[in-house]
Write a protein that holds these residues in place. Structure first.
Motif, PDB file in Angstrom:
ATOM      1  N   ASP A 195      15.948  -5.133   0.590  1.00 35.60           N
ATOM      2  CA  ASP A 195      15.215  -4.314   1.553  1.00 35.60           C
ATOM      3  C   ASP A 195      15.491  -4.735   2.987  1.00 35.60           C
ATOM      4  O   ASP A 195      14.840  -4.273   3.906  1.00 35.60           O
ATOM      5  CB  ASP A 195      13.716  -4.372   1.269  1.00 35.60           C
ATOM      6  N   PHE A 251       9.223  -6.136  -8.568  1.00 31.53           N
ATOM      7  CA  PHE A 251       8.376  -6.321  -7.390  1.00 31.53           C
ATOM      8  C   PHE A 251       7.156  -7.141  -7.769  1.00 31.53           C
ATOM      9  O   PHE A 251       6.689  -7.087  -8.905  1.00 31.53           O
ATOM     10  CB  PHE A 251       7.913  -4.958  -6.846  1.00 31.53           C
ATOM     11  N   ILE A 264      12.876   1.150  -4.108  1.00 30.11           N
ATOM     12  CA  ILE A 264      12.252   0.262  -3.117  1.00 30.11           C
ATOM     13  C   ILE A 264      11.325   1.060  -2.209  1.00 30.11           C
ATOM     14  O   ILE A 264      10.173   0.663  -1.962  1.00 30.11           O
ATOM     15  CB  ILE A 264      13.322  -0.480  -2.298  1.00 30.11           C
ATOM     16  N   ILE A 292       7.265   0.639  -1.704  1.00 27.28           N
ATOM     17  CA  ILE A 292       6.678   0.363  -0.387  1.00 27.28           C
ATOM     18  C   ILE A 292       5.614   1.400  -0.052  1.00 27.28           C
ATOM     19  O   ILE A 292       4.545   1.065   0.465  1.00 27.28           O
ATOM     20  CB  ILE A 292       7.769   0.317   0.698  1.00 27.28           C
ATOM     21  N   GLU A 320       2.037  -4.604   1.488  1.00 25.42           N
ATOM     22  CA  GLU A 320       2.761  -5.710   0.853  1.00 25.42           C
ATOM     23  C   GLU A 320       4.149  -5.936   1.462  1.00 25.42           C
ATOM     24  O   GLU A 320       4.803  -6.923   1.161  1.00 25.42           O
ATOM     25  CB  GLU A 320       2.941  -5.430  -0.644  1.00 25.42           C
ATOM     26  N   TRP A 321       4.624  -4.990   2.259  1.00 27.46           N
ATOM     27  CA  TRP A 321       6.003  -5.055   2.764  1.00 27.46           C
ATOM     28  C   TRP A 321       6.024  -5.628   4.175  1.00 27.46           C
ATOM     29  O   TRP A 321       5.330  -5.149   5.066  1.00 27.46           O
ATOM     30  CB  TRP A 321       6.629  -3.661   2.738  1.00 27.46           C
ATOM     31  N   TRP A 335       9.062  -6.476   6.048  1.00 30.34           N
ATOM     32  CA  TRP A 335      10.342  -6.431   6.767  1.00 30.34           C
ATOM     33  C   TRP A 335      10.481  -5.268   7.727  1.00 30.34           C
ATOM     34  O   TRP A 335      11.535  -5.062   8.292  1.00 30.34           O
ATOM     35  CB  TRP A 335      11.493  -6.386   5.762  1.00 30.34           C
ATOM     36  N   ARG A 348      14.195  -3.991   9.601  1.00 29.67           N
ATOM     37  CA  ARG A 348      14.961  -3.175   8.657  1.00 29.67           C
ATOM     38  C   ARG A 348      15.972  -2.269   9.351  1.00 29.67           C
ATOM     39  O   ARG A 348      16.988  -1.927   8.771  1.00 29.67           O
ATOM     40  CB  ARG A 348      13.998  -2.341   7.808  1.00 29.67           C
TER      41      ARG A 348
END
Length: 130
Positions: A10, A48, A88, A92, A98-99, A101, A105
């Protein structure tokens, strides 16, 4: 050989990635899972880990899928990378808190006039990645 190899797919892949739409914006996507799935005829198994409201964590394991070799290497590479990216992205969207990045990205700039998927994931570049 019965081993497992994990990728964090990711993150921004820089100039070696394949540009695919990710959460509404073109993003340089890692091709490592594609390279290894093809080379070793190995399954891609998206996994995940998410937090449970009552505490602790839950592991989500998706159905495995394989590199499909139709004889059109560029298109085959593109399709499996898109499939991985969609899984992915859907995860998300289901667990957005929980993500972590999101801030990095989309570091690699995308220009429609400069980049085509055929150039982004050519067989020569894949060979250099493996």
């Amino acid at each position: 050989k019965g081993k497992i190899l994990g990728f964090l797919a990711d993150q921004d892949a820089g100039t070696t990635g394949l540009f695919i739409e990710f959460l509404g914006k073109m993003s340089s996507t890692p091709i490592g899972p594609t390279v290894f799935a093809k080379k070793f005829k190995a399954p891609v198994v998206p996994v995940f880990m998410v937090r449970k409201p009552e505490g602790g964590h839950r592991i989500i394991i998706h159905e495995p899928f394989y590199y499909e070799d139709t004889g059109n290497e560029v298109e085959d590479n593109y399709k499996i990378t898109v499939k991985m990216t969609n899984i992915i992205e859907n995860t998300i969207r289901e667990y957005p808190d929980e993500w972590l990045w999101f801030q990095k990205r989309w570091n690699t700039a995308y220009s429609e006039t400069d980049v085509k998927y055929e150039q982004s994931i050519s067989p020569e570049r894949i060979g250099k990645q493996a």
